[in-house]
Design a protein around this motif. Sequence first.
Motif, PDB file in Angstrom:
ATOM      1  N   GLN A  89      20.978  -2.550  84.074  1.00  0.00           N
ATOM      2  CA  GLN A  89      21.314  -1.304  83.402  1.00  0.00           C
ATOM      3  C   GLN A  89      22.825  -1.247  83.239  1.00  0.00           C
ATOM      4  OE1 GLN A  89      19.523   1.625  85.932  1.00  0.00           O
ATOM      5  NE2 GLN A  89      17.482   1.329  85.096  1.00  0.00           N
ATOM      6  N   ALA A  91      25.886   0.116  80.545  1.00  0.00           N
ATOM      7  CA  ALA A  91      26.295   0.871  79.361  1.00  0.00           C
ATOM      8  C   ALA A  91      27.579   1.625  79.682  1.00  0.00           C
ATOM      9  CB  ALA A  91      25.204   1.845  78.918  1.00  0.00           C
ATOM     10  N   PHE A  92      28.442   1.763  78.678  1.00  0.00           N
ATOM     11  CA  PHE A  92      29.669   2.532  78.880  1.00  0.00           C
ATOM     12  C   PHE A  92      30.073   3.178  77.561  1.00  0.00           C
ATOM     13  CE2 PHE A  92      31.412  -1.205  76.952  1.00  0.00           C
ATOM     14  CZ  PHE A  92      32.567  -0.784  76.309  1.00  0.00           C
ATOM     15  N   SER A  93      30.878   4.219  77.675  1.00  0.00           N
ATOM     16  CA  SER A  93      31.435   4.890  76.504  1.00  0.00           C
ATOM     17  C   SER A  93      32.706   5.610  76.950  1.00  0.00           C
ATOM     18  CB  SER A  93      30.435   5.881  75.912  1.00  0.00           C
ATOM     19  OG  SER A  93      30.900   6.367  74.670  1.00  0.00           O
ATOM     20  N   VAL A 118      36.571   8.121  80.377  1.00  0.00           N
ATOM     21  CA  VAL A 118      35.263   7.472  80.496  1.00  0.00           C
ATOM     22  C   VAL A 118      34.182   8.535  80.690  1.00  0.00           C
ATOM     23  CG1 VAL A 118      33.875   5.824  81.802  1.00  0.00           C
ATOM     24  CG2 VAL A 118      36.331   5.426  81.491  1.00  0.00           C
ATOM     25  N   VAL A 119      33.225   8.557  79.795  1.00  0.00           N
ATOM     26  CA  VAL A 119      32.114   9.520  79.927  1.00  0.00           C
ATOM     27  C   VAL A 119      30.853   8.860  80.481  1.00  0.00           C
ATOM     28  CG1 VAL A 119      32.978  11.065  78.149  1.00  0.00           C
ATOM     29  CG2 VAL A 119      31.485   9.179  77.506  1.00  0.00           C
ATOM     30  N   THR A 120      30.722   7.552  80.291  1.00  0.00           N
ATOM     31  CA  THR A 120      29.576   6.808  80.814  1.00  0.00           C
ATOM     32  C   THR A 120      30.058   5.424  81.241  1.00  0.00           C
ATOM     33  OG1 THR A 120      28.071   7.936  79.281  1.00  0.00           O
ATOM     34  CG2 THR A 120      27.242   5.953  80.358  1.00  0.00           C
ATOM     35  N   ASN A 121      29.615   5.021  82.442  1.00  0.00           N
ATOM     36  CA  ASN A 121      29.976   3.672  82.902  1.00  0.00           C
ATOM     37  C   ASN A 121      28.901   3.169  83.860  1.00  0.00           C
ATOM     38  OD1 ASN A 121      31.422   1.326  83.148  1.00  0.00           O
ATOM     39  ND2 ASN A 121      32.967   2.163  84.525  1.00  0.00           N
ATOM     40  N   ILE A 122      27.685   3.037  83.338  1.00  0.00           N
ATOM     41  CA  ILE A 122      26.553   2.577  84.136  1.00  0.00           C
ATOM     42  C   ILE A 122      26.720   1.089  84.417  1.00  0.00           C
ATOM     43  CG2 ILE A 122      24.043   2.300  84.204  1.00  0.00           C
ATOM     44  CD1 ILE A 122      23.896   4.664  82.220  1.00  0.00           C
ATOM     45  N   ASN A 124      29.306   0.002  86.045  1.00  0.00           N
ATOM     46  CA  ASN A 124      30.739  -0.156  86.333  1.00  0.00           C
ATOM     47  C   ASN A 124      31.304  -1.460  85.779  1.00  0.00           C
ATOM     48  OD1 ASN A 124      31.061   2.299  87.848  1.00  0.00           O
ATOM     49  ND2 ASN A 124      29.987   1.302  89.531  1.00  0.00           N
ATOM     50  N   SER A 216      32.478   1.884  72.862  1.00  0.00           N
ATOM     51  CA  SER A 216      31.214   1.961  73.596  1.00  0.00           C
ATOM     52  C   SER A 216      30.515   0.612  73.566  1.00  0.00           C
ATOM     53  CB  SER A 216      30.269   3.000  72.970  1.00  0.00           C
ATOM     54  OG  SER A 216      30.860   4.281  72.941  1.00  0.00           O
ATOM     55  N   HIS A 218      26.724  -1.582  75.382  1.00  0.00           N
ATOM     56  CA  HIS A 218      25.600  -1.596  76.313  1.00  0.00           C
ATOM     57  C   HIS A 218      24.869  -2.921  76.219  1.00  0.00           C
ATOM     58  CE1 HIS A 218      23.753  -0.205  72.535  1.00  0.00           C
ATOM     59  NE2 HIS A 218      22.651  -0.779  72.980  1.00  0.00           N
TER      60      HIS A 218
END
Length: 223
Positions: A89, A91-93, A118-122, A124, A216, A218
């Motif tokens: 998993q 993903a980042f944005s 950074v709003v998403t950094n699944i 890392n 972004s 993923h």
Amino acid sequence: MMKFLVVLMLVCSVYAKEIKTLSDQQLCLQDVHAALREITASLTETKVEMRYLQAENKEQAAKLDKQEDQLQDQQTAVEKLEKQLQGKQVAFSASLVATGHKTFGPFDRTTPLVFKHVVTNIGNAYSPVTGAFTAPLKGAYHFEWHIFGYGGEYANAAVLVKNSENIFAAYEYQPSHGASASQGATLLLEAGDVVFLVQAARQTVFDNVNHHTTFSGHLLFTM
């Protein structure tokens, strides 16, 4: 003679009573022996049933232990699968600035863009310190970037770089007013490959709290 007969009758009567008593005692002993035989048979049957139940309980206990081992193996497999899925998993944005507003460039040489907000950094895999995304495992990854700037002397642009290779560029030039551009790419990456955005010399991008300029990416699937 008469007295003799009377005595004889008395003796016979006593003797008959003793015989009857002995007979009754023999019958009582027979009853006791029969009862003892029944109790012995019942005890023997009970012992057999107990041995059977003990063997059955032992078999059930062995089955229960086996089921517990199987359940533990299944739980271990589930935990391992969960860890594998978590590793897949990714993903980042992020956008360039979190507060305020800023124009980046023009620079006199190619300069990496570091997206701080950074709003998403699944997983890392993206670093807000360097601005680089590092692939955690081999697979196909999709990236998108959107840029904004104001028209004038310089073009608004950003180039996607894989390790040291330029991939695609988002580019727009307007002599005045705002200008935006978007681009995307799907890349096959090895674990450890690095992807980031750069500005070429004499180019600009702009960002503020509305987050016009973003980066972004993923993981699509592993290879």
